[in-house]
Design a protein around this motif. Structure first.
Motif, mmCIF file in Angstrom:
data_model
loop_
_atom_site.group_PDB
_atom_site.id
_atom_site.type_symbol
_atom_site.label_atom_id
_atom_site.label_comp_id
_atom_site.label_asym_id
_atom_site.label_seq_id
_atom_site.Cartn_x
_atom_site.Cartn_y
_atom_site.Cartn_z
ATOM 1 N N LEU A 1 0.817 -1.212 0.000
ATOM 2 C CA LEU A 1 0.000 0.000 0.000
ATOM 3 C C LEU A 1 0.855 1.268 0.000
ATOM 4 N N HIS B 1 -7.949 2.585 0.267
ATOM 5 C CA HIS B 1 -7.225 1.627 1.110
ATOM 6 C C HIS B 1 -5.971 2.283 1.678
ATOM 7 N N VAL B 2 -5.288 3.045 0.845
ATOM 8 C CA VAL B 2 -4.073 3.737 1.288
ATOM 9 C C VAL B 2 -4.421 4.809 2.313
#
Length: 356
Positions: free
Chosen positions: A4, A133-134
């Motif tokens: 990520l 998500h990051v």
């Protein structure tokens, strides 16, 4: 976590400065990066960012027609409800809670397709989901694609400057990136196609899907209320598409600590619960950062959560096979209260807490 850290294409000014702190570019640097990444003549791999903003350009004439030709109070009310409530809630239902967090599961692909296309398609799933998500992994840290400490423009133009996927991933990392989107039903490129286009999705499939979606909804609204209704809805969708880009700056306190005792329980980042986004879109952001995989983020009685009501309705009719609900966990962890479907009562000390 290492994946990520590298899954997004870093901006020219980088994520970190020489001291390891957040690199805070000037507005000039941000704008330069923005227009560079929109330039499809410079690189065809810029196509998705270019498309994302061109969709807003295409919606602008509808707004103009509504204001100067078809304006009415009724149309204004419709525009407000569609842009602020329907579009906002759908964004939470589809892009946020499903595409990113997988907070619920559909019984079949039919209901997934219906939910995906409940409103005008404006934000490509790839741009939103992967970068989000990051955002959760690095919230308010260097590398967070819409870190509010970078300033308003840093967040507002993040979909172009910070959210596109890395264009030089290995085949192994690209497979991981594809896996993040697998449950959404979005058809992804092969690794060879990714190397050509720099994206998970292909231009042809993406543009065709948008044309079909817009064509269906324009026809539907035209039949329901003629060109006036169609222009009101399409024009207001453009306003939402611009306004939603301001949310993460506001939702993380504009780069300052605006968390309140008894309201914002998550202390790991600067996210805050706000009444307006909560009521119109079910986006109780601090609650969401506490329990990101929960299909519900409006936990307290006053925290209306229309996104969850839709998910719950689909569950009742059998369209959603399962969903996560962290309401009980929230009360037990942060309010020292045990709840069930019928009552709430003060719990015993946590060491002897009894839950369902």
């Amino acid at each position: 976590m290492a994946f990520l850290n590298t899954v997004l294409e870093p901006p020219a000014y980088g994520w970190k400065d020489q001291f390891g702190e957040l690199s805070k570019p000037t507005n000039g640097q941000i704008l330069k990066e923005f227009f560079s990444r929109l330039n499809v003549f410079k690189s065809k791999k810029n196509w998705l960012s270019f498309l994302s903003w061109m969709l807003i350009v295409f919606l602008t004439p509808f707004l103009g027609l509504f204001i100067f030709k078809y304006f009415s109070i009724t149309g204004l009310v419709v525009a407000f409800v569609y842009s602020m409530i329907i579009m906002g809630t759908h964004g939470t239902i589809w892009h946020h809670r499903y595409c990113t967090h997988g907070a619920y599961k559909f019984k079949n692909n039919f209901w997934r397709f219906v939910t995906q296309n409940l409103t005008l398609k404006i934000i490509p799933e790839e741009i939103y989901a992967v970068s989000h998500h990051v955002h959760h992994a690095l919230s308010d840290q260097p590398g967070d694609p819409y870190n509010a400490q970078g300033g308003f423009l840093y967040c507002f133009l993040a979909d172009v400057n910070h959210q596109p996927i890395n264009r030089s991933m290995s085949e192994k990392d690209y497979a991981k990136c594809v896996n993040l989107m697998k449950h959404t039903g979005v058809t992804t490129n092969s690794y060879k196609q990714y190397q050509k286009w720099g994206t998970l999705v292909s231009p042809l499939r993406t543009i065709t899907g948008i044309i079909l979606n817009w064509g269906f909804w324009f026809a539907a609204f035209y039949l329901m209320g003629g060109p006036a209704l169609a222009c009101a809805v399409f024009g207001s969708a453009g306003i939402w598409a611009v306004g939603v880009r301001t949310f993460n700056f506001e939702g993380h306190g504009k780069g300052e600590d605006k968390r309140r005792e008894g309201v914002d329980y998550n202390r790991n980042d600067m996210s805050i619960n706000q009444i307006w986004p909560g009521y119109v879109a079910g986006e109780w952001h601090n609650n969401h950062h506490l329990y990101p995989k929960s299909a519900r983020s409006g936990f307290k009685p006053y925290q209306v959560d229309m996104a969850f009501y839709y998910i719950k309705f689909l569950s009742i009719i059998g369209a959603v096979s399962s969903y996560r609900d962290s309401k009980k966990e929230f009360y037990a962890d942060h309010c020292k209260v045990v709840i069930d479907d019928k009552q709430e009562y003060v719990s015993p000390p946590k060491s002897v807490l009894v839950t369902d």
